[in-house]
Design a protein around this motif. Structure first.
Motif, PDB file in Angstrom:
ATOM      1  N   MET A   1      48.875 -40.647  27.226  1.00 19.74           N
ATOM      2  CA  MET A   1      49.961 -39.674  27.277  1.00 19.74           C
ATOM      3  C   MET A   1      49.492 -38.288  26.841  1.00 19.74           C
ATOM      4  SD  MET A   1      52.249 -41.427  28.633  1.00 19.74           S
ATOM      5  CE  MET A   1      53.496 -40.129  28.611  1.00 19.74           C
ATOM      6  N   LYS A   2      48.603 -38.246  25.868  1.00 19.05           N
ATOM      7  CA  LYS A   2      48.044 -36.955  25.448  1.00 19.05           C
ATOM      8  C   LYS A   2      47.253 -36.322  26.583  1.00 19.05           C
ATOM      9  CE  LYS A   2      44.639 -36.763  22.434  1.00 19.05           C
ATOM     10  NZ  LYS A   2      43.886 -36.831  21.150  1.00 19.05           N
ATOM     11  N   ALA A   3      46.490 -37.129  27.292  1.00 16.57           N
ATOM     12  CA  ALA A   3      45.698 -36.611  28.410  1.00 16.57           C
ATOM     13  C   ALA A   3      46.597 -36.098  29.528  1.00 16.57           C
ATOM     14  CB  ALA A   3      44.775 -37.705  28.937  1.00 16.57           C
ATOM     15  N   LEU A   4      47.685 -36.813  29.806  1.00 22.37           N
ATOM     16  CA  LEU A   4      48.600 -36.375  30.853  1.00 22.37           C
ATOM     17  C   LEU A   4      49.267 -35.045  30.507  1.00 22.37           C
ATOM     18  CD1 LEU A   4      50.324 -39.757  31.823  1.00 22.37           C
ATOM     19  CD2 LEU A   4      48.711 -38.434  33.196  1.00 22.37           C
TER      20      LEU A   4
ATOM     21  N   LYS B   1      31.409 -38.793  40.609  1.00 18.70           N
ATOM     22  CA  LYS B   1      30.595 -38.851  41.823  1.00 18.70           C
ATOM     23  C   LYS B   1      31.328 -39.573  42.948  1.00 18.70           C
ATOM     24  CE  LYS B   1      25.985 -40.219  43.431  1.00 18.70           C
ATOM     25  NZ  LYS B   1      24.696 -40.850  43.043  1.00 18.70           N
ATOM     26  N   ALA B   2      32.131 -40.580  42.598  1.00 20.68           N
ATOM     27  CA  ALA B   2      32.811 -41.388  43.614  1.00 20.68           C
ATOM     28  C   ALA B   2      34.172 -40.827  44.023  1.00 20.68           C
ATOM     29  CB  ALA B   2      32.986 -42.819  43.099  1.00 20.68           C
ATOM     30  N   TRP B   3      34.819 -40.060  43.158  1.00 23.20           N
ATOM     31  CA  TRP B   3      36.207 -39.652  43.370  1.00 23.20           C
ATOM     32  C   TRP B   3      36.336 -38.657  44.519  1.00 23.20           C
ATOM     33  CZ3 TRP B   3      40.948 -41.043  42.696  1.00 23.20           C
ATOM     34  CH2 TRP B   3      41.992 -40.112  42.728  1.00 23.20           C
ATOM     35  N   ARG B   4      37.221 -38.970  45.473  1.00 21.00           N
ATOM     36  CA  ARG B   4      37.501 -38.081  46.603  1.00 21.00           C
ATOM     37  C   ARG B   4      38.995 -37.789  46.713  1.00 21.00           C
ATOM     38  NH1 ARG B   4      32.973 -37.905  45.895  1.00 21.00           N
ATOM     39  NH2 ARG B   4      31.207 -38.177  47.315  1.00 21.00           N
ATOM     40  N   GLY B   5      39.759 -38.267  45.755  1.00 23.05           N
ATOM     41  CA  GLY B   5      41.201 -38.080  45.808  1.00 23.05           C
ATOM     42  C   GLY B   5      41.628 -36.658  45.493  1.00 23.05           C
ATOM     43  N   LYS B   6      42.905 -36.368  45.718  1.00 20.42           N
ATOM     44  CA  LYS B   6      43.449 -35.035  45.488  1.00 20.42           C
ATOM     45  C   LYS B   6      44.187 -34.911  44.163  1.00 20.42           C
ATOM     46  CE  LYS B   6      43.923 -34.046  50.426  1.00 20.42           C
ATOM     47  NZ  LYS B   6      44.862 -33.649  51.526  1.00 20.42           N
ATOM     48  N   ALA B   7      44.509 -36.029  43.537  1.00 20.07           N
ATOM     49  CA  ALA B   7      45.271 -35.988  42.288  1.00 20.07           C
ATOM     50  C   ALA B   7      44.412 -35.409  41.169  1.00 20.07           C
ATOM     51  CB  ALA B   7      45.726 -37.388  41.905  1.00 20.07           C
TER      52      ALA B   7
ATOM     53  N   LYS C   1      47.314 -43.757  45.810  1.00 17.97           N
ATOM     54  CA  LYS C   1      47.777 -42.369  45.923  1.00 17.97           C
ATOM     55  C   LYS C   1      48.608 -41.925  44.709  1.00 17.97           C
ATOM     56  CE  LYS C   1      47.706 -42.487  50.958  1.00 17.97           C
ATOM     57  NZ  LYS C   1      48.469 -42.306  52.229  1.00 17.97           N
ATOM     58  N   PRO C   2      47.986 -41.891  43.556  1.00 16.17           N
ATOM     59  CA  PRO C   2      48.716 -41.491  42.346  1.00 16.17           C
ATOM     60  C   PRO C   2      48.959 -39.983  42.293  1.00 16.17           C
ATOM     61  CG  PRO C   2      46.408 -41.745  41.847  1.00 16.17           C
ATOM     62  CD  PRO C   2      46.564 -42.160  43.275  1.00 16.17           C
ATOM     63  N   ASP C   3      49.908 -39.583  41.469  1.00 15.89           N
ATOM     64  CA  ASP C   3      50.148 -38.153  41.219  1.00 15.89           C
ATOM     65  C   ASP C   3      49.157 -37.601  40.209  1.00 15.89           C
ATOM     66  OD1 ASP C   3      52.502 -38.011  42.882  1.00 15.89           O
ATOM     67  OD2 ASP C   3      53.540 -39.122  41.305  1.00 15.89           O
ATOM     68  N   GLU C   4      48.757 -38.445  39.253  1.00 22.42           N
ATOM     69  CA  GLU C   4      47.796 -38.041  38.230  1.00 22.42           C
ATOM     70  C   GLU C   4      46.918 -39.239  37.876  1.00 22.42           C
ATOM     71  OE1 GLU C   4      49.398 -35.159  35.040  1.00 22.42           O
ATOM     72  OE2 GLU C   4      51.170 -36.308  35.647  1.00 22.42           O
ATOM     73  N   VAL C   5      45.706 -38.951  37.429  1.00 21.05           N
ATOM     74  CA  VAL C   5      44.760 -40.006  37.064  1.00 21.05           C
ATOM     75  C   VAL C   5      44.215 -39.728  35.670  1.00 21.05           C
ATOM     76  CG1 VAL C   5      42.567 -41.137  37.620  1.00 21.05           C
ATOM     77  CG2 VAL C   5      44.078 -40.363  39.469  1.00 21.05           C
ATOM     78  N   VAL C   6      44.128 -40.768  34.853  1.00 17.90           N
ATOM     79  CA  VAL C   6      43.477 -40.682  33.547  1.00 17.90           C
ATOM     80  C   VAL C   6      42.317 -41.674  33.542  1.00 17.90           C
ATOM     81  CG1 VAL C   6      43.696 -40.997  31.059  1.00 17.90           C
ATOM     82  CG2 VAL C   6      45.590 -40.012  32.365  1.00 17.90           C
ATOM     83  N   VAL C   7      41.130 -41.194  33.218  1.00 20.26           N
ATOM     84  CA  VAL C   7      39.957 -42.067  33.105  1.00 20.26           C
ATOM     85  C   VAL C   7      39.780 -42.405  31.628  1.00 20.26           C
ATOM     86  CG1 VAL C   7      37.505 -42.327  33.588  1.00 20.26           C
ATOM     87  CG2 VAL C   7      38.931 -40.960  35.111  1.00 20.26           C
ATOM     88  N   LEU C   8      39.906 -43.695  31.314  1.00 23.70           N
ATOM     89  CA  LEU C   8      40.002 -44.147  29.930  1.00 23.70           C
ATOM     90  C   LEU C   8      38.857 -45.099  29.580  1.00 23.70           C
ATOM     91  CD1 LEU C   8      41.779 -44.370  27.310  1.00 23.70           C
ATOM     92  CD2 LEU C   8      42.869 -46.339  28.404  1.00 23.70           C
TER      93      LEU C   8
ATOM     94  N   ILE D   1      57.098 -43.111  32.849  1.00 22.55           N
ATOM     95  CA  ILE D   1      56.220 -42.920  33.994  1.00 22.55           C
ATOM     96  C   ILE D   1      56.039 -44.246  34.717  1.00 22.55           C
ATOM     97  CG2 ILE D   1      54.956 -40.997  32.954  1.00 22.55           C
ATOM     98  CD1 ILE D   1      52.716 -42.949  32.265  1.00 22.55           C
ATOM     99  N   ASP D   2      55.608 -44.179  35.967  1.00 22.61           N
ATOM    100  CA  ASP D   2      55.250 -45.366  36.740  1.00 22.61           C
ATOM    101  C   ASP D   2      53.739 -45.465  36.675  1.00 22.61           C
ATOM    102  OD1 ASP D   2      54.966 -47.442  38.474  1.00 22.61           O
ATOM    103  OD2 ASP D   2      55.444 -46.293  40.285  1.00 22.61           O
ATOM    104  N   ALA D   3      53.235 -46.326  35.797  1.00 23.49           N
ATOM    105  CA  ALA D   3      51.799 -46.402  35.540  1.00 23.49           C
ATOM    106  C   ALA D   3      51.198 -47.683  36.113  1.00 23.49           C
ATOM    107  CB  ALA D   3      51.537 -46.352  34.041  1.00 23.49           C
TER     108      ALA D   3
END
Length: 333
Positions: free
Chosen positions: A305-308, A136-142, A109-116, A83-85
């Motif tokens: 990776m498990k979260a993805l 509360k802050a997130w407005r993205g589409k991913a 503009k990521p394809d996926e986001v993991v909050v860690l 992946i391109d992380a």
């Protein structure tokens, strides 16, 4: 990747403390009352806190350590995960805030986001507070996944086992008279009684570590108590005093901290070391936090990776049943 945060210089201390105590997950009161109380507490505690931060050069090293961990994780993920992380850093109570981190992520503009979280054990006072700030802050589409905890991750356990073994061999030698103290940040007892799984997860981590280490005297204890409420115990200071009475050498392990900061460098290394000397503890050693330990980075990478690979959002849907009651989606359902 998010953590508590900390003041970088003396002028930041009171603001950091205010942000901490203004969090409803820390003080559960209506906003106006909580705001006033946070202002009062932060102004009163700031002079003492400044003296403690001065012992570390004026501020906390937690941001620089988190940057090192972020770089190590990013390198690890991009080396072999296919992946391109990119790893972004957000802090709950001081700069760079989680809210600022969100803007950077949205711009990438990521394809996926993991909050860690950089808290191995889940607590509503730490992990959930960070999740709520991000949501509360997130407005993205991913799509966003949330890693709730990893205190039983094999890499995390192995990292502690290997580090403790190294320190026992190099710093103590004779293990027949040593007592391992696994110290974690304490919580008011009422939070645990409300179902917070933090204490249970701390105990589970220690049980798995000790299964590898074998028959060595050990105790789980809790530090950093503040305020009049009853906190979970035994307290770390009481446990150190008991070791002195028992004639034990002490090796202290920060089981719930993965970075060095005021609670390790001042509370454990200075305040409790002085207490240990007064209590007659003839050997007092403190194992360092995992920081960029290979095992910790492998654990974080595995959790990402498990979260993805999870189906749907992890928060409110993740497979850690003990954390479910604290997820907003579960409560709404």
């Amino acid at each position: 990747m998010f953590n508590l945060g900390g003041p970088e210089k003396q002028a930041d201390v009171q603001g950091f403390l205010y942000n901490l105590f203004a969090d409803r997950r820390i003080i559960d009161l209506p906003w106006g009352i909580r705001q006033g109380l946070a202002s009062l507490i932060s102004s009163r505690r700031a002079p003492i806190a400044k003296k403690n931060y001065a012992l570390m050069g004026g501020g906390s090293p937690i941001l620089s350590e988190t940057r090192d961990q972020a770089q190590a994780l990013e390198t690890h993920l991009n080396r072999g995960a296919g992946i391109d992380a990119k790893v972004f850093i957000g802090m709950r109570y001081w700069h760079p805030f989680i809210e600022d981190c969100v803007k950077q992520i949205e711009a990438w503009k990521p394809d996926e986001v993991v909050v860690l979280p950089l808290y191995p054990q889940f607590s509503s006072t730490t992990t959930l507070s960070g999740f709520e700030a991000f949501k509360k802050a997130w407005r993205g589409k991913a799509p966003v996944k949330y890693v709730c905890c990893y205190s039983d991750n094999d890499h995390f356990i192995d990292a502690h086992v290997q580090l403790i073994r190294e320190w026992l061999k190099s710093k103590v030698g004779d293990t027949s008279n040593v007592r391992l103290l696994f110290s974690a940040h304490g919580l008011p007892e009422k939070i645990i009684k409300n179902g917070d799984p933090y204490q249970e997860q701390v105990e589970s981590s220690v049980a798995r570590i000790m299964a590898h280490l074998g028959d060595i005297d050990h105790v789980i204890c809790y530090q950093s108590r503040v305020g009049p409420l009853k906190w979970i115990g035994p307290s770390t200071d009481e446990t150190i005093q008991a070791a002195g009475r028992d004639g034990k050498a002490v090796m202290l392990i920060p089981i719930a901290f993965v970075s060095e900061h005021i609670e390790t460098l001042v509370e454990l290394d200075i305040e409790y070391a002085e207490l240990a000397e007064k209590a007659g503890v003839h050997v007092y050693r403190r194992v360092p936090a995992l920081r960029t330990n290979k095992g910790l980075i492998q654990a974080l990478g595995a959790e990402v990776m498990k979260a993805l690979g999870a189906v749907g959002p992890v928060i409110g849907d993740h497979d850690c049943a003990k954390c479910h009651k604290f997820c907003p989606k579960k409560r709404a359902a």
